[in-house]
Scaffold this motif. Sequence first.
Motif, PDB file in Angstrom:
ATOM      1  N   VAL A  75       0.875  -1.171   0.000  1.00  0.00           N
ATOM      2  CA  VAL A  75       0.000   0.000   0.000  1.00  0.00           C
ATOM      3  C   VAL A  75       0.912   1.221   0.000  1.00  0.00           C
ATOM      4  N   GLU A  76       0.774   2.033  -1.044  1.00  0.00           N
ATOM      5  CA  GLU A  76       1.757   3.073  -1.330  1.00  0.00           C
ATOM      6  C   GLU A  76       1.085   4.432  -1.476  1.00  0.00           C
ATOM      7  N   GLU A  77       1.777   5.462  -1.046  1.00  0.00           N
ATOM      8  CA  GLU A  77       1.231   6.807  -1.200  1.00  0.00           C
ATOM      9  C   GLU A  77       1.070   7.140  -2.682  1.00  0.00           C
ATOM     10  N   PHE A  78       0.074   7.930  -2.982  1.00  0.00           N
ATOM     11  CA  PHE A  78      -0.138   8.416  -4.337  1.00  0.00           C
ATOM     12  C   PHE A  78       0.729   9.648  -4.542  1.00  0.00           C
ATOM     13  N   VAL A  79       1.634   9.566  -5.517  1.00  0.00           N
ATOM     14  CA  VAL A  79       2.511  10.695  -5.819  1.00  0.00           C
ATOM     15  C   VAL A  79       1.975  11.393  -7.056  1.00  0.00           C
ATOM     16  N   GLU A  80       1.607  12.644  -6.899  1.00  0.00           N
ATOM     17  CA  GLU A  80       1.089  13.393  -8.039  1.00  0.00           C
ATOM     18  C   GLU A  80       2.245  13.952  -8.854  1.00  0.00           C
ATOM     19  N   GLY A  81       2.156  13.776 -10.150  1.00  0.00           N
ATOM     20  CA  GLY A  81       3.217  14.260 -11.028  1.00  0.00           C
ATOM     21  C   GLY A  81       3.116  13.625 -12.390  1.00  0.00           C
ATOM     22  N   GLU A  82       4.221  13.645 -13.113  1.00  0.00           N
ATOM     23  CA  GLU A  82       4.257  13.104 -14.463  1.00  0.00           C
ATOM     24  C   GLU A  82       5.114  11.845 -14.485  1.00  0.00           C
ATOM     25  N   GLU A  83       4.572  10.792 -15.107  1.00  0.00           N
ATOM     26  CA  GLU A  83       5.302   9.537 -15.199  1.00  0.00           C
ATOM     27  C   GLU A  83       6.353   9.609 -16.282  1.00  0.00           C
TER      28      GLU A  83
END
Length: 524
Positions: free
Chosen positions: A274-282
């Motif tokens: 279970v991982e934090e959602f990182v907002e950005g560009e892949e």
Amino acid sequence: MAFTTLRLPPYPKLVTNNRFSGIFAPQFHSSALPSRLVLGSSSSCVGTLSLSINHHSSRWSSTAFTCFSQTSELSVSVDTYGSNTERVVVLVIGGGGREHALCYALQRSPSCDAVFCAPGNAGISTSGNATCIPDLDIFDSSAVISFCRKWGVGLVVVEPEAPLVSGLANDLVTAGIPTFGPSAEAAALAGSKDFMKTICHKYGIPTAKYQTFSDASAAKQYIKEQGAPIVIKADGLAAGKGVAVASTLEEAYKAVDSMLVEGIFGSAGYRVIVEEFVEGEEASFFALVDGENAIPLESAQDYKRVGDGDTDPNTGGMGAYSPAPVLTKELQNVVMESIILPTVKGMSMEGCKFVGVLYAGLMIDKKSGLPKLIEYNVRFGDSECQVLMVRLESDLAKVMLAASRGELKGVSLKWSPGSAMVVVMASKGYPGSYEKETVIRNLEEAECVAPAVKVFHAGTAFDSDGNFIAIGGGVLGITAKGRDLEEARDKAYLAVEEINWPGGFYRQDIGWRAFPQKQFSRNA
């Protein structure tokens, strides 16, 4: 002029048509065939072997040859005059789009004499990029080793993660066969996301915050504490489908239950991250590794979501382009120094040196502008590999052989200028259930609509009438090069529209991140 005769043992499979599906004659570099080809005599062989030699591209191809004998030999007279370059026969393990792209690049390598691909696919076999060996069991190490010895294979490139995790590379190396691909121990970087996260934590590699769970209730409690959006991942290999990006707590709970309670991914999902959602560009970052050293490939960016505008579920990839503007040279240096090289060093310190390609799935954090490691694969990505291989100008066989020997230090790669783009055509319904064996037509016409267009096959076969049919989800990679990304995009979509496949679909917006919005719409 000196000649060396290379006698190839027979491959025990009948060639029943000139499509060369499961085929007899390997593809040789024509610099080894300047003037004469000798076919070992056999009364069982019928038909003709025709050679077309292009002295500009230095390639040749064979057509219209049918052999009914399992005892005939193919003898090739090789010109060795003035040649000091080490030459090698390569076996590529796998049968998807990335393997097709690798065969394409290897066939163009000056140091590569022949390319085999096991099992390969219908598109690879008809392209002339490799000789496909469909009945070689890639999970039977002894069978692969026997094949290599019989055919004088000097380099094996193992792409799929499943045979890597099962130890194929270990067995090949033990048998003394140069291998580009990690050991089972090193392949755990992809085989277990928990292992990858542990390496990140131990060696200070930036990654998203996470916890690992095998109990559904504990996982849900952690999710409740963290809030949504949040990411749930199956720990093991799940054919690219083991990641759920949940926008609500209910979606996250459902993903946990599907993996830990319902067991939809089998043993791959007996633990979840279970991982934090990182907002950005892949972005995708690839490096070739020899155990101690690493060299970066050109940048690429893929599109995982199935729908236009990056909507709907994740897939194995719906398209990609290279270079990726988001990965500036400065950012690429940061990735090498903070992620790739610490991983290579850490794996060496753990006693499992990594040899092969490291595929880092990155998120460029919107808040900090710095890259975080989201996942590792120990293979190329299908879409990215296709755009990278059409741009690669270096001798891939030579570079991979150097990596297998621990000799990458000081090696650099040469890339063509301009850009490349691939648009994936998939079976309708993908990534969910989809109809199989739908007929695909006009593939040759698609490659002729513009210069520098190549159709890579990921999931095709032949029907009883000799037509290409779709047997997978992501089926074709329509790839094009251009002076810039706009030209590459226009060529790729022009080729896509030439293909007659009612059972397929594709995204209309590959490349949108790299274009100003006013420029993007293809229908404007």
